[in-house]
Design a protein around this motif. Structure first.
Motif, PDB file in Angstrom:
ATOM      1  N   THR A  50     -77.548  -2.347 -13.636  1.00 14.31           N
ATOM      2  CA  THR A  50     -78.914  -2.439 -13.119  1.00 14.31           C
ATOM      3  C   THR A  50     -79.136  -3.730 -12.333  1.00 14.31           C
ATOM      4  N   HIS A  51     -78.261  -4.718 -12.538  1.00 22.60           N
ATOM      5  CA  HIS A  51     -78.434  -6.008 -11.885  1.00 22.60           C
ATOM      6  C   HIS A  51     -77.167  -6.846 -12.031  1.00 22.60           C
ATOM      7  N   VAL A  52     -77.225  -8.055 -11.534  1.00 19.08           N
ATOM      8  CA  VAL A  52     -76.113  -8.992 -11.657  1.00 19.08           C
ATOM      9  C   VAL A  52     -76.452 -10.000 -12.756  1.00 19.08           C
ATOM     10  N   CYS A  53     -75.489 -10.302 -13.606  1.00 16.31           N
ATOM     11  CA  CYS A  53     -75.686 -11.274 -14.685  1.00 16.31           C
ATOM     12  C   CYS A  53     -76.029 -12.632 -14.079  1.00 16.31           C
ATOM     13  N   PRO A  54     -77.112 -13.269 -14.546  1.00 11.39           N
ATOM     14  CA  PRO A  54     -77.506 -14.560 -13.982  1.00 11.39           C
ATOM     15  C   PRO A  54     -76.542 -15.696 -14.318  1.00 11.39           C
ATOM     16  N   CYS A  56     -72.785 -15.205 -14.868  1.00 14.38           N
ATOM     17  CA  CYS A  56     -71.436 -15.053 -14.296  1.00 14.38           C
ATOM     18  C   CYS A  56     -71.405 -14.292 -12.972  1.00 14.38           C
ATOM     19  N   ASN A  57     -72.548 -13.737 -12.567  1.00 17.87           N
ATOM     20  CA  ASN A  57     -72.667 -12.974 -11.322  1.00 17.87           C
ATOM     21  C   ASN A  57     -71.852 -11.682 -11.318  1.00 17.87           C
ATOM     22  N   ASN A  58     -71.494 -11.168 -12.495  1.00 18.85           N
ATOM     23  CA  ASN A  58     -70.849  -9.861 -12.601  1.00 18.85           C
ATOM     24  C   ASN A  58     -71.918  -8.815 -12.898  1.00 18.85           C
ATOM     25  N   ASN A  59     -71.565  -7.557 -12.761  1.00 20.88           N
ATOM     26  CA  ASN A  59     -72.499  -6.484 -13.052  1.00 20.88           C
ATOM     27  C   ASN A  59     -72.963  -6.552 -14.499  1.00 20.88           C
ATOM     28  N   ALA A  60     -74.240  -6.233 -14.705  1.00 24.76           N
ATOM     29  CA  ALA A  60     -74.837  -6.227 -16.036  1.00 24.76           C
ATOM     30  C   ALA A  60     -75.772  -5.031 -16.135  1.00 24.76           C
ATOM     31  N   TYR A  61     -76.181  -4.723 -17.345  1.00 21.16           N
ATOM     32  CA  TYR A  61     -77.037  -3.564 -17.574  1.00 21.16           C
ATOM     33  C   TYR A  61     -78.178  -3.937 -18.496  1.00 21.16           C
ATOM     34  N   CYS A  62     -79.391  -3.574 -18.103  1.00 25.16           N
ATOM     35  CA  CYS A  62     -80.594  -3.799 -18.894  1.00 25.16           C
ATOM     36  C   CYS A  62     -81.294  -2.460 -19.093  1.00 25.16           C
TER      37      CYS A  62
END
Length: 102
Positions: A50-54, A56-62
């Protein structure tokens, strides 16, 4: 039944240090249907994002960003986020699990 378990299980404040599933996801795994299990595995593999981890700048999900009323990260013990900019989005499971528990 497919599983992301890598046999390095350790409860790290509500998230497994090995596969990064939440304790709830682990205990409910056998009750999930194949689509639900695959969805969780896609999030763990950073395929569903859903976004980029603030941090590590890798993909993340919320889950909240995905339209749910609550998020997987709220099931975890509180982490010390001092020194990390609050962007209003979840960190990825790896970065969040690396933070010390408050």
């Amino acid at each position: 039944m497919k599983t992301p378990c890598i046999g390095a299980c350790k409860n790290n404040g509500g998230v497994c240090s090995g596969c990064h599933r939440t304790i709830n996801e682990i205990t409910q795994w056998r009750h999930f249907d194949e689509a639900e299990r695959q969805s969780i595995m896609d999030r763990l593999a950073r395929k569903d994002t859903t976004h980029v981890c603030p941090k590590c700048n890798n993909n993340a999900y919320c889950d909240i960003s995905a339209g749910k009323s609550t998020c997987w990260c709220l099931d975890l013990e509180k982490r010390d986020r001092s020194g990390i900019e609050n962007t209003g989005t979840c960190m990825c499971r790896t970065c969040l699990s690396e933070l010390p528990i408050e």
